[in-house]
Scaffold this motif. Structure first.
Motif, PDB file in Angstrom:
ATOM      1  N   LEU A 277       6.455  29.467 -14.311  1.00 45.78           N
ATOM      2  CA  LEU A 277       7.850  29.732 -14.189  1.00 45.78           C
ATOM      3  C   LEU A 277       8.080  30.569 -13.092  1.00 45.78           C
ATOM      4  N   ARG A 278       7.083  31.238 -12.931  1.00 47.25           N
ATOM      5  CA  ARG A 278       7.077  32.158 -11.605  1.00 47.25           C
ATOM      6  C   ARG A 278       6.451  31.434 -10.316  1.00 47.25           C
ATOM      7  N   ILE A 279       5.537  30.670 -10.334  1.00 46.52           N
ATOM      8  CA  ILE A 279       4.849  29.910  -9.186  1.00 46.52           C
ATOM      9  C   ILE A 279       5.362  28.765  -8.997  1.00 46.52           C
ATOM     10  N   ASN A 280       5.825  27.846  -9.854  1.00 37.99           N
ATOM     11  CA  ASN A 280       6.627  26.543  -9.545  1.00 37.99           C
ATOM     12  C   ASN A 280       7.409  26.099 -10.801  1.00 37.99           C
ATOM     13  N   PRO A 281       8.585  26.595 -11.002  1.00 41.56           N
ATOM     14  CA  PRO A 281       9.378  26.323 -11.996  1.00 41.56           C
ATOM     15  C   PRO A 281       9.835  24.979 -12.055  1.00 41.56           C
ATOM     16  N   THR A 282       9.860  24.366 -10.760  1.00 44.37           N
ATOM     17  CA  THR A 282      10.392  22.904 -10.905  1.00 44.37           C
ATOM     18  C   THR A 282       9.500  22.080 -11.435  1.00 44.37           C
ATOM     19  N   ILE A 283       8.218  22.234 -11.359  1.00 41.01           N
ATOM     20  CA  ILE A 283       7.130  21.416 -11.945  1.00 41.01           C
ATOM     21  C   ILE A 283       7.030  21.362 -13.552  1.00 41.01           C
ATOM     22  N   TYR A 284       7.359  22.777 -13.909  1.00 44.64           N
ATOM     23  CA  TYR A 284       7.558  22.907 -15.247  1.00 44.64           C
ATOM     24  C   TYR A 284       8.429  22.546 -15.905  1.00 44.64           C
ATOM     25  N   ASN A 285       9.540  22.597 -15.488  1.00 42.63           N
ATOM     26  CA  ASN A 285      10.819  21.989 -16.042  1.00 42.63           C
ATOM     27  C   ASN A 285      10.945  20.670 -15.942  1.00 42.63           C
ATOM     28  N   TYR A 286      10.535  19.741 -15.040  1.00 42.58           N
ATOM     29  CA  TYR A 286      10.365  18.251 -14.985  1.00 42.58           C
ATOM     30  C   TYR A 286       9.438  17.943 -15.969  1.00 42.58           C
ATOM     31  N   VAL A 287       8.303  18.495 -16.096  1.00 44.49           N
ATOM     32  CA  VAL A 287       7.281  18.161 -17.125  1.00 44.49           C
ATOM     33  C   VAL A 287       7.727  18.588 -18.536  1.00 44.49           C
TER      34      VAL A 287
END
Length: 299
Positions: A277-287
């Motif tokens: 959520l801090r480093i790459n929230p885009t990847i987390y949200n997509y996955v």
């Protein structure tokens, strides 16, 4: 006559080093360093199954206690590491481990620094204190202890490659699904064109790495074995390395693996939720929005 006394902490440090030396495999090498004031006591160099030096190095910090006082949940929390030292360890491009010796019971336990930071990232970014929690199951003893240690070592050694492979998997997920469906029932005797073969090899490599990293069973043979089997079946006269038959044979397995990787990926990222959520929230949200059945967001 008054004589110098050796501090108890120095005695414990020596005892922990002896315990550490006695527990690691005989084939492994402890490389001492001259400066020990910066949170690193020694390097540990592992050898492969053929006793070859392959450059697998870990940085080691040794701690010790007369006897570890475990909680009723079989955990022990070590608070004696300055946040500046943890920051220093986090900068290293190679894995760092804390080993703590229970001197009375002659037991040795380990903790992966990078693993702990990523799974407690909210605490880490506060930059106040950062404790390290040990579990009784973190015991470094015999083959099981070596296996567990190596698992955590390779988790971190290949971490950057993992994040690259993860991005590659996500960005190609729709292409993977289309490719798997297209090549499931084509004419067995058709040779595979160059562009399709390049894509297949990239998919194969991507899946193989992620299955290993997530510890997912992968029934698909190595690429060289698939090619060897193809040559035996179709002969060496054609300029094609692979045929549609070779792909059709494994496409259903690839479809199953795609789902397994999605489930594994979601579980893994949730385990490191504060980090992503801090480093790459885009990847987390997509996955997180990918369905367990492989349905893509906005599909």
């Amino acid at each position: 006559m008054k004589l110098p006394k050796r501090p108890k902490q120095h005695i414990l440090e020596t005892a922990s080093y002896k315990l550490f030396s006695s527990k690691i495999p005989d084939e492994w090498i402890i490389r001492d360093i001259t400066e020990r004031d910066y949170g690193i006591d020694c390097y540990l160099e592992m050898v492969n199954d053929d006793n070859e030096l392959s450059g697998d190095l870990a940085l080691i910090q040794l701690k010790s206690k007369d006897e570890i006082e475990w909680t009723n949940k079989d955990t022990f929390t070590h608070y004696g590491v300055d946040i500046s030292t943890t920051n220093y360890w986090y900068q290293f491009p190679i894995p760092v481990f804390i080993f703590i010796g229970d001197i009375s019971n002659q037991k040795l336990y380990f903790n992966s620094v990078h693993y702990t930071i990523k799974r407690n990232f909210d605490q880490f970014v506060k930059q106040t204190t950062f404790p390290y929690k040990f579990k009784k199951s973190d015991l470094f003893e015999g083959k099981d202890g070596v296996f567990a240690f190596k698992f955590h070592y390779y988790y971190e050694k290949y971490r950057q490659q993992f994040e690259n492979e993860l991005r590659f998997f996500i960005s190609n997920l729709q292409h993977y699904k289309d490719f798997q469906q297209l090549h499931n029932n084509l004419d067995y005797h058709l040779g595979l064109e160059d562009t399709d073969q390049i894509f297949f090899e990239s998919m194969h490599k991507n899946f193989s790495f992620l299955c290993t990293y997530f510890n997912i069973d992968n029934p698909i043979p190595k690429l060289r074995d698939i090619k060897k089997k193809s040559r035996e079946k179709f002969g060496n006269e054609s300029h094609y390395e692979l045929y549609e038959h070779d792909l059709t044979e494994w496409m259903e397995e690839y479809e199953k693996l795609t789902i397994n990787l999605i489930v594994g990926m979601k579980s893994f990222l949730n385990g490191e939720l504060p980090y992503w959520l801090r480093i790459n929230p885009t990847i987390y949200n997509y996955v997180n929005n990918i369905g367990d059945d492989g349905t893509l967001p906005y599909e």
